[in-house]
Design an enzyme around this catalytic site. Structure first.
Site, PDB file in Angstrom:
ATOM      1  N   ARG A  21       0.938  -1.187   0.059  1.00  0.00           N
ATOM      2  CA  ARG A  21       0.016   0.120   0.081  1.00  0.00           C
ATOM      3  C   ARG A  21       0.959   1.178   0.031  1.00  0.00           C
ATOM      4  O   ARG A  21       2.160   1.397   0.722  1.00  0.00           O
ATOM      5  CB  ARG A  21      -0.887  -0.175   1.146  1.00  0.00           C
ATOM      6  CG  ARG A  21      -2.149   0.958   1.149  1.00  0.00           C
ATOM      7  CD  ARG A  21      -3.273   0.456   2.033  1.00  0.00           C
ATOM      8  NE  ARG A  21      -3.786  -0.818   1.787  1.00  0.00           N
ATOM      9  CZ  ARG A  21      -4.735  -1.364   2.460  1.00  0.00           C
ATOM     10  NH1 ARG A  21      -5.651  -0.431   3.112  1.00  0.00           N
ATOM     11  NH2 ARG A  21      -5.330  -2.541   2.540  1.00  0.00           N
ATOM     12  N   SER A 107      -8.387  -0.381  -0.277  1.00  0.00           N
ATOM     13  CA  SER A 107      -9.485  -0.716   0.450  1.00  0.00           C
ATOM     14  C   SER A 107     -10.138   0.504   0.841  1.00  0.00           C
ATOM     15  O   SER A 107     -10.669   1.106  -0.005  1.00  0.00           O
ATOM     16  CB  SER A 107      -8.744  -1.109   1.758  1.00  0.00           C
ATOM     17  OG  SER A 107     -10.177  -1.944   2.579  1.00  0.00           O
ATOM     18  N   HIS A 108     -10.089   0.909   2.199  1.00  0.00           N
ATOM     19  CA  HIS A 108     -10.636   2.166   2.657  1.00  0.00           C
ATOM     20  C   HIS A 108     -10.335   3.333   2.519  1.00  0.00           C
ATOM     21  O   HIS A 108     -10.498   4.534   2.748  1.00  0.00           O
ATOM     22  CB  HIS A 108     -11.532   1.962   4.106  1.00  0.00           C
ATOM     23  CG  HIS A 108     -10.255   1.716   5.109  1.00  0.00           C
ATOM     24  ND1 HIS A 108      -9.796   0.373   5.121  1.00  0.00           N
ATOM     25  CD2 HIS A 108      -9.598   2.586   5.694  1.00  0.00           C
ATOM     26  CE1 HIS A 108      -8.696   0.357   5.849  1.00  0.00           C
ATOM     27  NE2 HIS A 108      -8.666   1.721   6.622  1.00  0.00           N
ATOM     28  N   LYS A 117      -3.180  -6.768  -2.930  1.00  0.00           N
ATOM     29  CA  LYS A 117      -3.380  -7.892  -1.790  1.00  0.00           C
ATOM     30  C   LYS A 117      -3.263  -9.108  -2.473  1.00  0.00           C
ATOM     31  O   LYS A 117      -3.835  -9.389  -3.792  1.00  0.00           O
ATOM     32  CB  LYS A 117      -4.802  -7.973  -1.452  1.00  0.00           C
ATOM     33  CG  LYS A 117      -5.285  -6.571  -0.560  1.00  0.00           C
ATOM     34  CD  LYS A 117      -6.965  -6.790   0.249  1.00  0.00           C
ATOM     35  CE  LYS A 117      -6.952  -5.662   0.995  1.00  0.00           C
ATOM     36  NZ  LYS A 117      -8.434  -5.719   1.501  1.00  0.00           N
ATOM     37  N   ASP A 256     -17.251  -1.393   2.578  1.00  0.00           N
ATOM     38  CA  ASP A 256     -15.966  -0.603   2.385  1.00  0.00           C
ATOM     39  C   ASP A 256     -15.640  -0.495   0.803  1.00  0.00           C
ATOM     40  O   ASP A 256     -16.335  -0.947   0.104  1.00  0.00           O
ATOM     41  CB  ASP A 256     -14.793  -0.835   3.375  1.00  0.00           C
ATOM     42  CG  ASP A 256     -14.268  -2.472   2.814  1.00  0.00           C
ATOM     43  OD1 ASP A 256     -15.002  -2.786   2.254  1.00  0.00           O
ATOM     44  OD2 ASP A 256     -13.189  -2.632   3.574  1.00  0.00           O
ATOM     45  N   ASP A 258     -13.358  -1.457  -1.287  1.00  0.00           N
ATOM     46  CA  ASP A 258     -13.212  -2.930  -2.020  1.00  0.00           C
ATOM     47  C   ASP A 258     -14.430  -4.121  -1.373  1.00  0.00           C
ATOM     48  O   ASP A 258     -14.282  -5.149  -2.226  1.00  0.00           O
ATOM     49  CB  ASP A 258     -11.754  -3.706  -1.845  1.00  0.00           C
ATOM     50  CG  ASP A 258     -11.313  -3.974  -0.484  1.00  0.00           C
ATOM     51  OD1 ASP A 258     -12.054  -3.249   0.369  1.00  0.00           O
ATOM     52  OD2 ASP A 258     -10.511  -4.648  -0.399  1.00  0.00           O
ATOM     53  N   ASP A 260     -15.073  -6.021   0.888  1.00  0.00           N
ATOM     54  CA  ASP A 260     -14.867  -7.038   1.729  1.00  0.00           C
ATOM     55  C   ASP A 260     -15.268  -7.017   3.080  1.00  0.00           C
ATOM     56  O   ASP A 260     -15.265  -8.078   3.708  1.00  0.00           O
ATOM     57  CB  ASP A 260     -13.391  -7.514   1.262  1.00  0.00           C
ATOM     58  CG  ASP A 260     -12.345  -6.594   1.930  1.00  0.00           C
ATOM     59  OD1 ASP A 260     -12.590  -5.465   2.276  1.00  0.00           O
ATOM     60  OD2 ASP A 260     -11.381  -7.141   2.393  1.00  0.00           O
ATOM     61  N   ARG A 261     -15.527  -5.947   3.303  1.00  0.00           N
ATOM     62  CA  ARG A 261     -16.040  -5.647   4.904  1.00  0.00           C
ATOM     63  C   ARG A 261     -17.705  -5.138   4.685  1.00  0.00           C
ATOM     64  O   ARG A 261     -17.862  -4.291   3.748  1.00  0.00           O
ATOM     65  CB  ARG A 261     -15.417  -4.726   5.537  1.00  0.00           C
ATOM     66  CG  ARG A 261     -13.657  -5.199   6.015  1.00  0.00           C
ATOM     67  CD  ARG A 261     -13.332  -4.456   6.847  1.00  0.00           C
ATOM     68  NE  ARG A 261     -13.021  -3.148   6.321  1.00  0.00           N
ATOM     69  CZ  ARG A 261     -12.755  -1.951   7.044  1.00  0.00           C
ATOM     70  NH1 ARG A 261     -12.790  -1.899   8.475  1.00  0.00           N
ATOM     71  NH2 ARG A 261     -12.457  -0.958   6.631  1.00  0.00           N
ATOM     72  N   HIS A 349     -14.230  -8.020   9.495  1.00  0.00           N
ATOM     73  CA  HIS A 349     -13.788  -9.066   8.628  1.00  0.00           C
ATOM     74  C   HIS A 349     -14.436 -10.167   9.283  1.00  0.00           C
ATOM     75  O   HIS A 349     -14.353 -10.596  10.338  1.00  0.00           O
ATOM     76  CB  HIS A 349     -12.182  -9.025   8.348  1.00  0.00           C
ATOM     77  CG  HIS A 349     -11.659  -8.233   7.714  1.00  0.00           C
ATOM     78  ND1 HIS A 349     -11.722  -8.027   6.182  1.00  0.00           N
ATOM     79  CD2 HIS A 349     -10.943  -6.812   7.857  1.00  0.00           C
ATOM     80  CE1 HIS A 349     -11.096  -7.124   5.779  1.00  0.00           C
ATOM     81  NE2 HIS A 349     -10.607  -6.404   6.769  1.00  0.00           N
TER      82      HIS A 349
END
Length: 476
Positions: A21, A107-108, A117, A256, A258, A260-261, A349
């Site tokens: 990142r 992500s966020h 990732k 979020d 991407d 995934d949450r 998660h």
């Protein structure tokens, strides 16, 4: 071959404990991405084999995905480009195709960031301890000396996996038999704007479900024009909370960047804690595992700062709770090591054995809809059973001397509590010493001079008293 110190420092700035990142155009450039791609192919021994590449809606993501393909094919990998996708969709591709994968997302994080990732074949997580350090070191060499092309470069092929992904999730959690529900969904201009219509509606060609979706910010826009795509921050839930109440909806979901949450709010607009969601999903996954194997030993993972209700619920359902440190890749590793059917974190998660032990916010949301939609009570009443205690949430403090702060805490609570050091310091009140149960966790940040406090107690007054006492010790 050998790297040089300049390239080592360049990569150290973007390769973290669990992913890559950095700021686009500074730490993260096409050149860096190509080198990381080549190093990844070497690490997972993918020459002559497929590698999945997907990306989110950030402006820089398509270009970085192309740069990755150049680096990967130079070292002989055959790239399967799945294009725009959520992170859990990339895990689906990695698992169903049994191929290593790279997902471009931050992500966020704000728009100026991006990242990668990585997964081994079968959506197996990678961390510094399990491959990222080796990738970093080899990429530093490639930045210093160039990427040597193999005799047979790889190919690039495009593939759309969205319909298959949506179908697979529906096979795991059927929703066609629930009562009709009205749901406001805030995608935050992130990838939920693509996956929600596919999974919960009919955009992927699947049959309609008894759900009415009211969309907020479904337009894919990596500049995040409405609010940050980080529902963990209460300010980013405000629009969803208002919309749920205004529309008289049964609940709200927030994803979020991407996707995934997933975070949940009830019909009053109040947030349902991720610990409550973890407990609800745990009961369902335990029951399903018990139906499949009545005599099997069943375990469920939770990290050490989830609510006490999570292990209590797991035990009441007849399974074994496994307490772990905080950490995305670590929990995936523990899922595989223990064979746990499910894992839940305080950060929303949620991990599933039937999803290659990877995390999937959409799947967690579907479990909540399935359970909630088979009973008549409003979500505020239904979820209250799983939120009986008072929690502080995570409170960060800047601390110059972490060891001294820990020493003050230990001295103050000696004789009043039990201590463990699984991840930082967890202090639990001794039964009989205090009338109410309480515990707190103090963990140092891996990247900043911060201590993170989480406290919980059986009453709000007790939680606030413990919280304030510990904060005074930390900040003394």
């Amino acid at each position: 071959m050998a790297s040089d110190s300049a390239q080592d420092a360049r990569l150290d700035a973007v390769v973290g404990a669990y992913d890559v990142r950095g700021v686009v155009g500074e730490g993260l450039t096409d050149e860096v991405v190509e080198a990381l791609a080549a190093a990844f192919v070497d690490e997972v021994d993918a020459a002559g084999s497929p590698v999945v590449v997907g990306h989110d809606m950030r402006d820089s993501s398509p270009g970085f995905a192309e740069a990755f393909a150049r680096g990967a094919t130079a070292r002989g990998a055959d790239v399967i480009s799945i294009g725009l996708c959520s992170t859990d969709e990339s895990y689906y591709a990695s698992g169903s195709l049994d191929a290593p994968a790279a997902m471009f997302t931050a992500s966020h994080n704000p728009a100026r960031y991006n990242g990668i990732k990585f997964s081994r074949a079968g959506a197996e997580a990678m961390s510094k301890a399990t491959g990222l350090s080796a990738i970093r070191d080899r990429a530093a060499t490639y930045l210093a000396e160039g990427i040597p092309a193999v005799a047979t470069p790889g190919t690039v092929d495009s593939r759309d996996v969205l319909t298959d992904y949506a179908s697979y999730l529906r096979s795991l959690v059927p929703l066609d038999g629930i009562r009709p529900l009205t749901i406001v969904v805030d995608a935050g201009n992130g990838m939920g704007g693509l996956t929600v219509p596919a999974v919960l509606e009919t955009a992927a060609g699947l049959p309609a479900l008894p759900l009415t979706i009211i969309p907020l910010y479904f337009e894919l826009d990596g500049t995040f024009p409405n609010h940050e795509a980080n529902p963990l921050e209460p300010k980013n839930l405000v629009d969803l909370q208002k919309a749920v109440v205004e529309h008289g909806a049964d609940l709200g979901l927030a994803f979020d960047g991407d996707a995934d949450r997933c975070f949940v709010v009830d019909e009053k607009g109040d947030a349902v804690t991720p610990s409550a969601i973890a407990a609800i999903v745990a009961v369902r996954e335990i029951a399903r595992a018990r139906r499949d194997a009545p005599d099997a030993e069943i375990s469920v993972i939770h990290n050490l700062i989830t609510s006490r209700i999570v292990p209590e619920t797991i035990e009441a359902a007849g399974a074994t709770p496994v307490r772990t440190k905080v950490g995305h890749s670590l929990i995936k590793d523990e899922m595989r090591r223990t064979g746990a059917v499910f894992g839940g974190e305080h950060s929303a998660h949620y991990y599933f054995r039937d999803f290659w032990s990877a995390d999937n916010g959409m799947l967690a949301a579907m479990h909540v809809l399935a359970e909630f939609g088979t009973q008549p009570a409003p979500l505020s009443e239904f979820a209250s059973e799983y939120s009986p205690y008072a929690a502080s949430g995570e409170i960060n403090s800047t601390v110059a001397d972490v060891a001294a702060a820990f020493a003050r805490v230990v001295e103050a609570f000696a004789g009043r509590a039990d201590f463990d050091e699984l991840d930082g310091l967890t202090v639990t009140g001794n039964p009989g010493v205090d009338d109410d149960f309480w515990w707190f966790s103090v963990r140092p940040s891996n990247t900043e001079p911060l201590l993170r406090l989480n406290a919980e107690a059986s009453t709000r007054a007790q939680m606030e008293a413990i919280r304030d006492e510990v904060l005074a010790l930390i900040r003394a």
